[in-house]
Design a protein around this motif. Structure first.
Motif, PDB file in Angstrom:
ATOM      1  N   ASP A 187      -1.091   2.399  12.259  1.00  0.00           N
ATOM      2  CA  ASP A 187      -0.365   3.180  13.260  1.00  0.00           C
ATOM      3  C   ASP A 187       0.749   2.330  13.857  1.00  0.00           C
ATOM      4  N   THR A 188       1.965   2.843  13.834  1.00  0.00           N
ATOM      5  CA  THR A 188       3.093   2.102  14.369  1.00  0.00           C
ATOM      6  C   THR A 188       4.062   3.060  15.044  1.00  0.00           C
ATOM      7  N   ALA A 189       5.226   2.564  15.449  1.00  0.00           N
ATOM      8  CA  ALA A 189       6.259   3.400  16.077  1.00  0.00           C
ATOM      9  C   ALA A 189       7.548   2.608  16.110  1.00  0.00           C
ATOM     10  N   ALA A 190       8.663   3.302  16.052  1.00  0.00           N
ATOM     11  CA  ALA A 190       9.955   2.633  16.164  1.00  0.00           C
ATOM     12  C   ALA A 190      10.046   1.883  17.488  1.00  0.00           C
ATOM     13  N   LEU A 191       9.429   2.451  18.526  1.00  0.00           N
ATOM     14  CA  LEU A 191       9.458   1.850  19.851  1.00  0.00           C
ATOM     15  C   LEU A 191       8.830   0.463  19.874  1.00  0.00           C
ATOM     16  N   TYR A 192       7.859   0.214  18.993  1.00  0.00           N
ATOM     17  CA  TYR A 192       7.167  -1.077  18.990  1.00  0.00           C
ATOM     18  C   TYR A 192       8.020  -2.196  18.396  1.00  0.00           C
ATOM     19  N   ARG A 193       9.036  -1.821  17.632  1.00  0.00           N
ATOM     20  CA  ARG A 193       9.955  -2.782  17.002  1.00  0.00           C
ATOM     21  C   ARG A 193       9.224  -3.700  16.017  1.00  0.00           C
ATOM     22  N   VAL A 194       8.272  -3.136  15.299  1.00  0.00           N
ATOM     23  CA  VAL A 194       7.511  -3.934  14.337  1.00  0.00           C
ATOM     24  C   VAL A 194       7.397  -3.239  12.976  1.00  0.00           C
ATOM     25  N   GLU A 195       8.150  -2.166  12.763  1.00  0.00           N
ATOM     26  CA  GLU A 195       7.993  -1.422  11.520  1.00  0.00           C
ATOM     27  C   GLU A 195       8.298  -2.272  10.291  1.00  0.00           C
ATOM     28  N   ASP A 196       9.215  -3.254  10.437  1.00  0.00           N
ATOM     29  CA  ASP A 196       9.496  -4.149   9.315  1.00  0.00           C
ATOM     30  C   ASP A 196       8.285  -5.015   8.990  1.00  0.00           C
ATOM     31  N   GLU A 197       7.557  -5.436  10.037  1.00  0.00           N
ATOM     32  CA  GLU A 197       6.349  -6.239   9.825  1.00  0.00           C
ATOM     33  C   GLU A 197       5.256  -5.406   9.151  1.00  0.00           C
ATOM     34  N   VAL A 198       5.148  -4.160   9.550  1.00  0.00           N
ATOM     35  CA  VAL A 198       4.171  -3.268   8.923  1.00  0.00           C
ATOM     36  C   VAL A 198       4.484  -3.131   7.441  1.00  0.00           C
ATOM     37  N   GLY A 199       5.751  -2.901   7.131  1.00  0.00           N
ATOM     38  CA  GLY A 199       6.148  -2.764   5.736  1.00  0.00           C
ATOM     39  C   GLY A 199       5.866  -4.012   4.934  1.00  0.00           C
ATOM     40  N   LEU A 200       6.110  -5.171   5.537  1.00  0.00           N
ATOM     41  CA  LEU A 200       5.857  -6.437   4.843  1.00  0.00           C
ATOM     42  C   LEU A 200       4.366  -6.619   4.579  1.00  0.00           C
ATOM     43  N   GLY A 201       3.552  -6.296   5.569  1.00  0.00           N
ATOM     44  CA  GLY A 201       2.108  -6.422   5.394  1.00  0.00           C
ATOM     45  C   GLY A 201       1.580  -5.506   4.312  1.00  0.00           C
ATOM     46  N   VAL A 202       2.084  -4.266   4.271  1.00  0.00           N
ATOM     47  CA  VAL A 202       1.678  -3.320   3.233  1.00  0.00           C
ATOM     48  C   VAL A 202       2.118  -3.830   1.859  1.00  0.00           C
ATOM     49  N   GLN A 203       3.330  -4.340   1.794  1.00  0.00           N
ATOM     50  CA  GLN A 203       3.845  -4.863   0.522  1.00  0.00           C
ATOM     51  C   GLN A 203       2.970  -6.001   0.002  1.00  0.00           C
ATOM     52  N   HIS A 204       2.624  -6.918   0.879  1.00  0.00           N
ATOM     53  CA  HIS A 204       1.787  -8.054   0.458  1.00  0.00           C
ATOM     54  C   HIS A 204       0.394  -7.586   0.038  1.00  0.00           C
ATOM     55  N   TYR A 205      -0.139  -6.607   0.749  1.00  0.00           N
ATOM     56  CA  TYR A 205      -1.447  -6.067   0.370  1.00  0.00           C
ATOM     57  C   TYR A 205      -1.393  -5.465  -1.025  1.00  0.00           C
ATOM     58  N   ILE A 206      -0.385  -4.686  -1.294  1.00  0.00           N
ATOM     59  CA  ILE A 206      -0.252  -4.041  -2.600  1.00  0.00           C
ATOM     60  C   ILE A 206      -0.119  -5.087  -3.708  1.00  0.00           C
ATOM     61  N   GLU A 207       0.715  -6.092  -3.458  1.00  0.00           N
ATOM     62  CA  GLU A 207       0.962  -7.113  -4.471  1.00  0.00           C
ATOM     63  C   GLU A 207      -0.273  -7.971  -4.741  1.00  0.00           C
ATOM     64  N   ASP A 208      -1.023  -8.278  -3.703  1.00  0.00           N
ATOM     65  CA  ASP A 208      -2.149  -9.208  -3.837  1.00  0.00           C
ATOM     66  C   ASP A 208      -3.454  -8.520  -4.230  1.00  0.00           C
ATOM     67  N   ASN A 209      -3.504  -7.199  -4.176  1.00  0.00           N
ATOM     68  CA  ASN A 209      -4.781  -6.505  -4.388  1.00  0.00           C
ATOM     69  C   ASN A 209      -4.708  -5.411  -5.444  1.00  0.00           C
ATOM     70  N   ASN A 210      -3.661  -5.434  -6.239  1.00  0.00           N
ATOM     71  CA  ASN A 210      -3.521  -4.446  -7.310  1.00  0.00           C
ATOM     72  C   ASN A 210      -3.659  -3.023  -6.772  1.00  0.00           C
ATOM     73  N   ALA A 211      -3.091  -2.800  -5.594  1.00  0.00           N
ATOM     74  CA  ALA A 211      -3.158  -1.500  -4.941  1.00  0.00           C
ATOM     75  C   ALA A 211      -1.844  -0.759  -5.138  1.00  0.00           C
ATOM     76  N   THR A 212      -1.763   0.444  -4.605  1.00  0.00           N
ATOM     77  CA  THR A 212      -0.534   1.220  -4.666  1.00  0.00           C
ATOM     78  C   THR A 212      -0.195   1.734  -3.276  1.00  0.00           C
ATOM     79  N   ARG A 213       1.033   2.178  -3.107  1.00  0.00           N
ATOM     80  CA  ARG A 213       1.463   2.707  -1.809  1.00  0.00           C
ATOM     81  C   ARG A 213       0.650   3.935  -1.427  1.00  0.00           C
TER      82      ARG A 213
END
Length: 293
Positions: free
Chosen positions: A75-101
């Motif tokens: 759960d995130t929001a533009a107001l939190y100013r962390v959406e780029d961090e969320v995207g980075l975390g999801v990207q790393h999870y996908i890459e490191d765990n053979n997962a998909t979006r």
């Protein structure tokens, strides 16, 4: 039902392979499913109102840890100013765990002043079958709503209304002032005998009892943490349930205690919450000296 501030909650997922008996998701009335526990990604504020931002990708790591621990909802929001961090975390999870979006459900929010409602509503209407609802019902009938809910602020009337209209409620601030350090926070506190007794009965922690309380009320719980062990603990609540009587007893703590009251919005003619007893001078001072949102 009057809604002064509409937050458009945009939930992104493509497909889910959950069974109909899977208690880790709720069924939305448009046929999609929403996971019942989400990692909250707001890092809060300093005492002067400055929003806390992540350092050295601490939030991206928390997002990856959460997904690896079994969360499927961020759960995130533009107001939190962390959406780029969320995207980075999801990207790393996908890459490191053979997962998909498609394995990750992300909820973000678009505030009234960030869009033209005259453009948004027609776009929403175009994608829905029933075009006869007014814009508030249109929004509520197809999207989850986010409100502060915990034993200190149960929001029973609001939650019941949402259930009646097929709306899933996402409960942010799930611990309220119960685990916090607010000196004016009413009972219960973390050492309350009722909470401690339930934790012992189920071999869980008090925070886990508070989160399970929300799930047993059919709410989406949004605990936030950047601590790896705490993140794992907060998702470990699927193997037990409170009894209806225990849920009712916890709800008796209700005092409508709101952890944060957005003083900046006091002047709005349709401000929807109770206002703290502040003078005009105090309100003006808070607005002028609060650095951000």
């Amino acid at each position: 039902m009057e809604v002064a501030y509409i937050v458009f909650i945009l939930s992104f997922n493509i497909k889910y392979a959950y069974s109909a008996t899977d208690t880790s998701v709720y069924l939305l009335n448009d046929g999609h499913k929403i996971p019942t526990v989400a990692l909250g990604t707001s890092l809060g504020h300093l005492s002067d109102g400055t929003r806390v931002l992540p350092v050295n990708h601490s939030l991206a790591r928390a997002v990856q840890w959460a997904l690896e621990a079994g969360y499927r909802h961020i759960d995130t929001a533009a107001l939190y100013r962390v959406e780029d961090e969320v995207g980075l975390g999801v990207q790393h999870y996908i890459e490191d765990n053979n997962a998909t979006r498609e394995d990750v459900y992300i909820t973000t929010k678009l505030w009234n002043d960030a869009h033209d409602i005259d453009e948004v509503i027609p776009a929403l209407k175009k994608s829905l079958d029933d075009l006869k609802m007014d814009y508030v019902d249109l929004y509520l009938m197809h999207y989850p709503m986010a409100y502060s809910v915990n034993p200190s602020i149960t929001q029973v009337e609001l939650v019941d209304w949402c259930k009646e209209h097929g709306v899933v409620v996402m409960a942010y601030s799930p611990f309220g002032g119960i685990l916090g350090r607010k000196k004016d926070a009413p009972p219960p506190h973390a050492d309350d005998p009722t909470l401690v007794g339930l934790a012992k009965k189920y071999n869980k922690t008090v925070p886990q009892i508070l989160l399970r309380y929300l799930l047993d009320r059919q709410l989406v719980a949004i605990p936030r943490s950047t601590n790896k062990d705490r993140i794992k603990e907060n998702i470990d609540i699927m193997n037990f349930s409170l009894t209806p009587d225990e849920v009712e007893n916890l709800s008796k703590f209700n005092s409508d205690y709101r952890l944060r009251t957005p003083v900046k919005w006091y002047s709005h003619p349709e401000f929807p919450f109770e206002k703290k007893n502040l003078s005009d001078a105090e309100i003006k001072y808070i607005i002028e000296h609060s650095k951000e949102d």
